[in-house]
Scaffold this active site. Structure first.
Site, mmCIF file in Angstrom:
data_model
loop_
_atom_site.group_PDB
_atom_site.id
_atom_site.type_symbol
_atom_site.label_atom_id
_atom_site.label_comp_id
_atom_site.label_asym_id
_atom_site.label_seq_id
_atom_site.Cartn_x
_atom_site.Cartn_y
_atom_site.Cartn_z
ATOM 1 N N PRO A 288 0.960 -1.115 0.040
ATOM 2 C CA PRO A 288 0.045 -0.043 -0.739
ATOM 3 C C PRO A 288 0.699 0.785 0.133
ATOM 4 C CG PRO A 288 -0.071 -1.035 2.175
ATOM 5 C CD PRO A 288 0.835 -1.075 1.340
ATOM 6 N N ARG A 327 -1.545 16.400 -9.793
ATOM 7 C CA ARG A 327 -3.100 15.320 -10.068
ATOM 8 C C ARG A 327 -3.949 16.426 -10.424
ATOM 9 N NH1 ARG A 327 -4.932 12.371 -6.910
ATOM 10 N NH2 ARG A 327 -5.406 10.853 -7.872
ATOM 11 N N TYR A 331 -4.581 13.888 -13.781
ATOM 12 C CA TYR A 331 -5.847 13.127 -13.524
ATOM 13 C C TYR A 331 -7.121 13.716 -13.214
ATOM 14 C CZ TYR A 331 -2.076 10.487 -11.739
ATOM 15 O OH TYR A 331 -0.319 9.452 -12.229
ATOM 16 N N CYS A 358 2.752 28.855 -15.496
ATOM 17 C CA CYS A 358 2.351 29.534 -17.125
ATOM 18 C C CYS A 358 1.507 28.367 -17.454
ATOM 19 C CB CYS A 358 3.463 29.816 -17.173
ATOM 20 S SG CYS A 358 3.598 31.425 -17.045
ATOM 21 N N GLU A 359 0.295 28.028 -16.984
ATOM 22 C CA GLU A 359 -0.231 27.065 -18.392
ATOM 23 C C GLU A 359 -1.999 27.357 -17.695
ATOM 24 O OE1 GLU A 359 0.414 23.311 -19.667
ATOM 25 O OE2 GLU A 359 2.471 24.091 -18.329
ATOM 26 N N TYR A 387 1.165 10.985 -3.797
ATOM 27 C CA TYR A 387 1.457 11.533 -4.974
ATOM 28 C C TYR A 387 1.777 13.224 -5.512
ATOM 29 C CZ TYR A 387 0.639 5.881 -5.440
ATOM 30 O OH TYR A 387 0.904 5.477 -5.356
HETATM 31 N N1 LLP Z 1 2.806 -1.911 -6.237
HETATM 32 C C1 LLP Z 1 3.212 -1.213 -7.296
HETATM 33 C C2 LLP Z 1 3.284 -2.408 -8.238
HETATM 34 C C3 LLP Z 1 2.293 0.149 -7.772
HETATM 35 O O1 LLP Z 1 2.483 0.521 -9.284
HETATM 36 C C4 LLP Z 1 1.885 0.659 -7.290
HETATM 37 C C5 LLP Z 1 1.138 1.900 -7.510
HETATM 38 C C6 LLP Z 1 1.557 0.705 -5.546
HETATM 39 C C7 LLP Z 1 1.776 -0.756 -5.488
HETATM 40 C C8 LLP Z 1 0.997 1.399 -4.925
HETATM 41 O O2 LLP Z 1 -0.471 1.664 -5.014
HETATM 42 P P1 LLP Z 1 -1.409 2.548 -4.146
HETATM 43 O O3 LLP Z 1 -1.285 2.142 -2.437
HETATM 44 O O4 LLP Z 1 -0.199 3.786 -4.021
HETATM 45 O O5 LLP Z 1 -2.252 2.537 -4.782
HETATM 46 N N2 LLP Z 1 0.437 8.465 -9.680
HETATM 47 C C9 LLP Z 1 -1.053 7.734 -9.244
HETATM 48 C C10 LLP Z 1 -0.768 6.789 -8.804
HETATM 49 C C11 LLP Z 1 0.128 5.709 -9.286
HETATM 50 C C12 LLP Z 1 0.227 4.410 -8.997
HETATM 51 C C13 LLP Z 1 1.474 3.691 -9.882
HETATM 52 N N3 LLP Z 1 1.631 1.837 -9.146
HETATM 53 C C14 LLP Z 1 -1.973 8.916 -8.854
HETATM 54 O O6 LLP Z 1 -1.122 10.086 -8.183
HETATM 55 O O7 LLP Z 1 -2.917 8.817 -8.206
#
Ligand code: LLP
Length: 428
Positions: A288, A327, A331, A358-359, A387
Site C-alpha cells: 500500500p 494530480r 488525472y 504559466c499554464e 503522490y
Molecule cells: N505496487 C505497485 C507495483 C504499484 O505500481 C503501485 C502504484 C503500488 C504498489 C501502490 O499503489 P497504491 O496503494 O498507492 O494505490 N500517480 C498516481 C498513482 C500511481 C500508482 C502507481 N502504482 C496518482 O497520483 O493517483
C-alpha cells in the site's frame, strides 16, 4: 469532509494537534503537513491483520513512490514494514534512512544494469522481475553474487480495477508484467532456472480501489497460478505479492471502508483460494502507498490574486499549484479544501482554486464552495499526502515546498524548502 477535521480551542484547523496557521507562519507556504499518528494508524491497519492473523506469514511493504523521503522510511521501519522501491533513487533513500535491505522489494519495468547491481550489492531482499528478458538477466547475475535477492515475477492478472468499476479483460496492453492469459507466466515460473532464486508471483491491479472483489479475484488468480506451476514442476512457489491499491477519501464522494477490513477481506480471499486449490498458505505481501500517507497529509497555501470574471468564474490563485500537486492536470483528480482559520465557516462562494504556473490547466480544485476569501488568507487542501510531494516538479522554477511531520502538538521539519540556490545547483 469537514466532519473529520480536527480543530483546537480557538477553532483553528490542527494536524497532529498542531495549529496549522502557526505552522504556516513558522515554516512558510506552500507547506506539506503530515500527521504522524495518522500514518502510524494506517500502517497498523495493515500490519495487525497481516502479522497477527494471517497464518502463512507476511510482509507489508510501504510503496514509497506515494511519498518517498527519509523520515517516512524510518517510520515504516519502526512500524515493522518493508519498502517497495522502483528506482535507484528510491532505493538510495530507503537505504540512507536505515531500512534493512532484506525488507526492500525492488520493482520496475526497466531497471538499469546500475540499478540492478546496486540492489544485488546492497543485499536487497526481493526483486520483482517484469519480463522474460529480465529473468534471464537476473539468472545470470545470481551466478555472480553470494546472496542474490529472491525473485518474484510480475504477472498481468487480466483484471483492471478502477474506483467504481471492476473488469476482467485481456488487458494484455500494458507495459508492466508478463501475460497470464497467454501461458507465458506459467511457462516462465515452471522453468528450471539455473541460478535464480524464484520465490513467487506479483500482481498490482490498480490504484484508488474501494471494492474487495477485485483484490479477492486477484488473490484467487495468483493462488491458482501457484497451483498450475505445481502441477507442471511439482513445487509450490512460496510467495505472493498482491501490490497496492486500496482507496482513500479525497472528497465526500469517496467512501472507503476501514483499511483493516479491506486487508482482512484480501487475506481471507487468499486463504479461501488456498483451500479451494489445496495450495499451502503462501508468504503474503502487500504494497500500500496512497492509503498509508494520502489522507494523513494536507498542503497549506497562501491565497494571492482573487479574480472575479462576472458570469463566468472566480479564480482564487495560491502560491503553489501544479508544481506541488500535478494530480488535477494529470488525472482531473478531485480535492476538498478549507480555510484553516475557519474550517467550519459557511461555504457561500463557488470558486476555482488555481496555481501560479504559466499554464491554463494549472488548477488545484475546480468549482469548490468556500467561504469568502481574500488575499493573504490561508487555504488547506486536504488529502494531499500521496503522490503530491513525490510527483512535484520545479516547473517555472518553483521551489519545492517544505514538509513537516506533526505529532502531539509539535511539528518537525523533515524536508527543507528548496532555495533558489538549490534550483541552480546543477546548472553549469
Ligand atoms: N505496487 C505497485 C507495483 C504499484 O505500481 C503501485 C502504484 C503500488 C504498489 C501502490 O499503489 P497504491 O496503494 O498507492 O494505490 N500517480 C498516481 C498513482 C500511481 C500508482 C502507481 N502504482 C496518482 O497520483 O493517483
Amino acid at each position: 469532509m469537514t466532519d473529520i477535521l480536527k480543530t483546537n480551542k480557538q477553532g483553528v484547523l490542527t494536524v497532529g494537534d498542531a495549529d496549522v496557521s502557526a505552522l504556516a507562519k513558522e515554516f512558510g507556504t506552500p507547506l506539506f503537513i503530515m500527521d504522524e499518528e495518522h500514518i502510524v494508524q494506517n500502517m497498523r491497519a495493515y500490519t495487525k491483520p497481516m502479522y497477527e492473523e494471517y497464518k502463512g506469514g507476511g510482509l507489508v511493504c510501504y510503496a514509497s513512490k506515494a511519498f518517498c523521503i527519509k523520515e517516512i522510511c524510518r517510520i515504516a521501519h519502526r512500524e515493522g514494514l518493508g519498502l517497495d522501491v522502483v528506482s535507484g533513487g528510491e532505493l538510495y533513500t530507503a537505504l540512507s534512512a536505515g531500512m534493512p535491505a532484506d525488507k526492500i522489494c525492488f520493482h520496475g519495468n526497466n531497471k538499469s544494469a546500475e540499478e540492478l547491481a546496486m540492489a544485488f550489492e546492497n543485499g536487497v531482499g526481493r526483486i520483482v522481475a517484469d519480463s522474460e528478458e529480465e529473468l534471464f538477466i537476473l539468472d545470470a547475475m545470481a551466478a555472480e553474487y553470494k546472496n542474490p535477492p529472491k525473485v518474484l515475477l510480475r504477472v498481468k492478472p487480466g483484471i483492471e480495477a478502477h474506483t467504481h468499476e471492476f473488469i476482467q479483460t485481456g488487458q494484455e496492453d500494458s507495459k508492466f508484467g508478463v501475460s497470464l492469459a497467454s501461458g507465458d507466466a506459467v511457462r516462465l515460473l515452471s522453468r528450471n532456472w539455473e541460478h535464480l532464486a524464484l520465490a513467487g508471483v506479483h500482481c498490482h491491479i490498480g490504484s484508488q480501489i474501494f471494492e474487495d472483489v477485485p483484490f479477492i479475484t486477484a488473490a484467487e488468480l495468483m493462488v491458482k497460478l501457484l497451483d498450475d506451476v505445481h502441477k507442471i514442476c511439482g513445487r509450490y512457489l512460496p510467495e505472493i505479492n498482491l501490490g497496492g491499491g486500496f482507496g482513500i477519501r479525497y472528497t465526500e464522494a469517496d467512501q472507503p471502508r476501514p483499511l483493516q477490513e479491506a486487508m482482512r477481506a484480501t487475506i481471507s480471499g487468499v486463504e479461501k483460494a488456498c483451500e479451494k486449490y489445496g495450495v499451502p498458505y503462501p508468504f503474503l505481501m502487500v504494497e500500500p502507498g496512497r492509503s498509508i500517507v494520502g489522507d494523513a497529509g494536507i498542503t497549506v497555501y497562501t491565497i494571492g490574486t482573487v479574480k472575479k470574471i462576472p458570469g463566468i468564474r472566480t479564480y482564487v490563485a495560491v502560491d503553489g499549484g501544479m508544481a506541488d500537486n500535478p494530480r488535477y492536470i494529470m488525472y482531473q483528480a478531485a480535492y476538498d479544501a478549507v480555510l484553516p482559520l475557519q474550517p467550519h465557516a459557511a461555504r457561500t462562494e463557488k470558486v476555482t482554486i488555481c496555481g501560479k504556473c504559466c499554464e491554463s490547466g494549472d488548477i488545484l480544485i475546480r468549482d469548490i464552495l468556500l467561504p469568502e476569501v481574500r488575499r493573504g488568507d490561508l487555504l488547506a487542501v486536504l488529502s494531499t499526502g500521496a503522490y503530491n510531494y513525490s510527483m512535484s516538479s520545479n516547473y517555472n522554477r518553483l521551489a519545492r515546498p517544505a514538509v513537516v511531520m506533526a505529532s502531539k502538538g509539535k511539528a518537525r521539519l523533515c524536508v527543507r524548502r528548496e532555495s533558489y540556490e538549490d534550483l541552480i545547483k546543477n546548472d553549469l
